[in-house]
Design a protein around this motif. Structure first.
Motif, PDB file in Angstrom:
ATOM      1  N   LEU A 119      10.608 -38.981  37.819  1.00 22.71           N
ATOM      2  CA  LEU A 119      12.033 -39.266  38.009  1.00 22.71           C
ATOM      3  C   LEU A 119      12.240 -40.477  38.907  1.00 22.71           C
ATOM      4  O   LEU A 119      11.400 -40.806  39.747  1.00 22.71           O
ATOM      5  CB  LEU A 119      12.718 -38.061  38.660  1.00 22.71           C
ATOM      6  N   GLU A 120      13.406 -41.112  38.747  1.00 27.42           N
ATOM      7  CA  GLU A 120      13.741 -42.275  39.575  1.00 27.42           C
ATOM      8  C   GLU A 120      13.909 -41.845  41.030  1.00 27.42           C
ATOM      9  O   GLU A 120      13.451 -42.504  41.944  1.00 27.42           O
ATOM     10  CB  GLU A 120      15.033 -42.908  39.036  1.00 27.42           C
ATOM     11  N   GLY A 121      14.581 -40.702  41.239  1.00 25.36           N
ATOM     12  CA  GLY A 121      14.760 -40.194  42.602  1.00 25.36           C
ATOM     13  C   GLY A 121      13.949 -38.929  42.812  1.00 25.36           C
ATOM     14  O   GLY A 121      14.479 -37.890  43.214  1.00 25.36           O
ATOM     15  N   ILE A 139      14.179 -37.043  46.278  1.00 29.71           N
ATOM     16  CA  ILE A 139      15.412 -36.294  46.523  1.00 29.71           C
ATOM     17  C   ILE A 139      15.469 -35.062  45.637  1.00 29.71           C
ATOM     18  O   ILE A 139      15.973 -34.019  46.041  1.00 29.71           O
ATOM     19  CB  ILE A 139      16.649 -37.186  46.296  1.00 29.71           C
ATOM     20  N   LEU A 171      12.376 -44.399  45.896  1.00 22.70           N
ATOM     21  CA  LEU A 171      12.445 -42.937  45.991  1.00 22.70           C
ATOM     22  C   LEU A 171      11.496 -42.279  45.008  1.00 22.70           C
ATOM     23  O   LEU A 171      11.351 -41.073  45.013  1.00 22.70           O
ATOM     24  CB  LEU A 171      13.877 -42.462  45.691  1.00 22.70           C
TER      25      LEU A 171
END
Lengths: 371, 88
Positions: A157-159, A162, A219
């Motif tokens: 995932l990109e983040g 988080i 991230l």
């Protein structure tokens, strides 16, 4: 490097190929089967199947193989700290009372599954049953985003960082609800203590990770490890952040220096008092899985993830995360329990300023231009 | 061809609408808080359908992670009788 998606796609294609061949054979007489066989071999179908197989592989790794190994490590390790030998159950067909006891946890699990599923009379039925399920599922879901190497990851995932924190943040609610629904004063107090501690220690946890985000400039967990391969392990400049993260993870999973939510002397077994059988087993297993998730996060953020010489990346990742896990076990079984006011003091007066200082160090390093 | 986006959107919105009705229809306040958490998590899932991962994850971190816990803390600090009979 193991290409997880490639392997899953290969397995899926091989399996679907067999089914499609059988359907094709019957398609000589029944026309629609040929269309079904074509649909099964299409890329879209195989893609969905490959993703499902990926999830199953990671689930098997996390909750079967890995879980048995970390349970065995913990039980052997703390037995040695108590100067005992710990679990020694030999293989069933051997008569000698000498063994590593690796199958003891399997036997314990079978015992828990066989036990009766008891619901307390005054409990809030469906919430009592749903709380362990929420905790177990969210704990295992974390591993969807944790990469063992560049290619051994289900969802890049990109983040990703988080996402991991967000999934870990759902558990306090389930702890609170589980403690309330059991309808017992010990579980209620334990649940409130547990949820309050998990919520408040999330702040230093996330702040300690902010320094790493500053240095890596991303991230994405894979990008963070690649940034460490190009420069240096972030644990060396951000040693303060590493220590804060370690302490916050131990508090987050309610392990011994911070196990005020289930202090045996005051609150029987904390918020899990009324649970029995496999529900109790699920809660315990989820705690171990969360501890391992914390060890894996420390490995990725501070210890360079899968970077290392000679051996393949996945092996390095597993070795490093087990070393971190052993350090957590070691602190757990050698330190006494902190008091309630000490828990608050460590969280707000020590860890929070230390995390802020580590962010300042990271910003200074970035400003000087070393990273 | 089935439109999977539409299918998942309808499934998630059914869950969300039912859960948000149950928030106000539940007898016990803790149940209301639970259904509120379900509503907020499904909203996060709908953000993922709209291809905005970051806001979905922040939605789950902030709303589903913290807000229901604070509600339940508030409820538990009130009297037990009030907690079980909100309409009396």
């Amino acid at each position: 490097m193991i290409d997880l998606y490639g392997i899953s796609y290969g397995i899926g294609k091989w399996f679907m190929g067999i089914i499609a061949a059988i359907l094709d054979f019957f398609g000589q007489w029944i026309q629609p089967f040929q269309g079904l066989a074509d649909w099964l071999m299409r890329w879209e179908t195989l893609n969905v199947l490959a993703i499902t197989i990926q999830v199953v592989i990671v689930f098997l790794f996390v909750s079967i193989i890995n879980l048995f190994i970390i349970m065995w490590i913990e039980r052997k390790m703390y037995a040695r700290l108590h100067t005992r030998r710990g679990i020694m159950l030999p293989l069933p067909f051997r008569k000698v009372q000498k063994g590593t006891g690796f199958l003891q946890n399997l036997a314990d699990g079978m015992k828990l599954i066989q036990k009766e599923n008891i619901t307390p009379k005054n409990a809030d039925k469906w919430m009592y049953h749903i709380a362990p399920a929420i905790i177990a599922t969210t704990s295992i879901l974390v591993f969807v985003a944790i990469p063992l190497s560049e290619t051994f990851v289900v969802a890049n995932l990109e983040g990703g960082l988080i996402f991991v924190f967000a999934i870990l943040a759902i558990a306090p609610f389930a702890v609170l609800v589980g403690g309330w629904a059991s309808n017992n004063k010990f579980t209620l107090i334990g649940g409130m203590r547990g949820a309050a501690q998990m919520l408040s220690y999330e702040i230093p946890l996330i702040l300690a990770a902010v320094g790493v985000i500053l240095l890596a400039g991303s991230l994405n967990l894979v990008d963070i490890v690649i940034a460490q391969q190009q420069t240096i392990w972030f644990g060396i400049p951000l040693i303060l952040g590493l220590l804060v993260f370690l302490v916050a993870i131990v508090a987050e999973v309610e392990r011994l220096p911070f196990d005020i939510p289930e202090a045996e002397a005051e609150l029987v077994e904390g918020w899990a008092t009324e649970y029995g059988g496999m529900r109790f087993g699920l809660i315990f297993v989820a705690k171990w899985v969360r501890t391992y998730a914390g060890a894996a996060l420390i490995t990725i953020l501070f210890l360079g993830g899968w970077s290392g010489p000679i051996l393949p990346g996945e092996i390095w990742f597993i070795i490093k995360s087990y070393i971190v896990f052993i350090i957590i076990v070691w602190t757990t079984w050698s330190l006494p329990r902190t008091r309630m006011d000490q828990v608050l003091e460590i969280g707000w007066k020590r860890l929070l300023p230390a995390a802020l200082i580590s962010i300042a160090i990271a910003a200074a390093l970035k400003w000087v231009g070393w990273f | 061809m089935v439109e999977w986006d539409l299918f998942f959107f309808i499934a998630l919105s059914v869950v969300e609408v039912v859960a948000s009705i149950l928030v106000i229809a539940s007898k016990k306040l803790v149940h209301s808080a639970f259904w509120l958490a379900i509503t907020l998590i499904t909203m996060g899932a709908i953000y993922i359908l709209l291809r905005s991962e970051f806001i979905a994850v922040v939605q789950i971190l902030v709303y589903a992670g913290a807000v229901p816990v604070l509600f339940v803390f508030g409820i538990m600090l009130t009297r037990r009788k009030m907690m079980e009979e909100p309409n009396e």
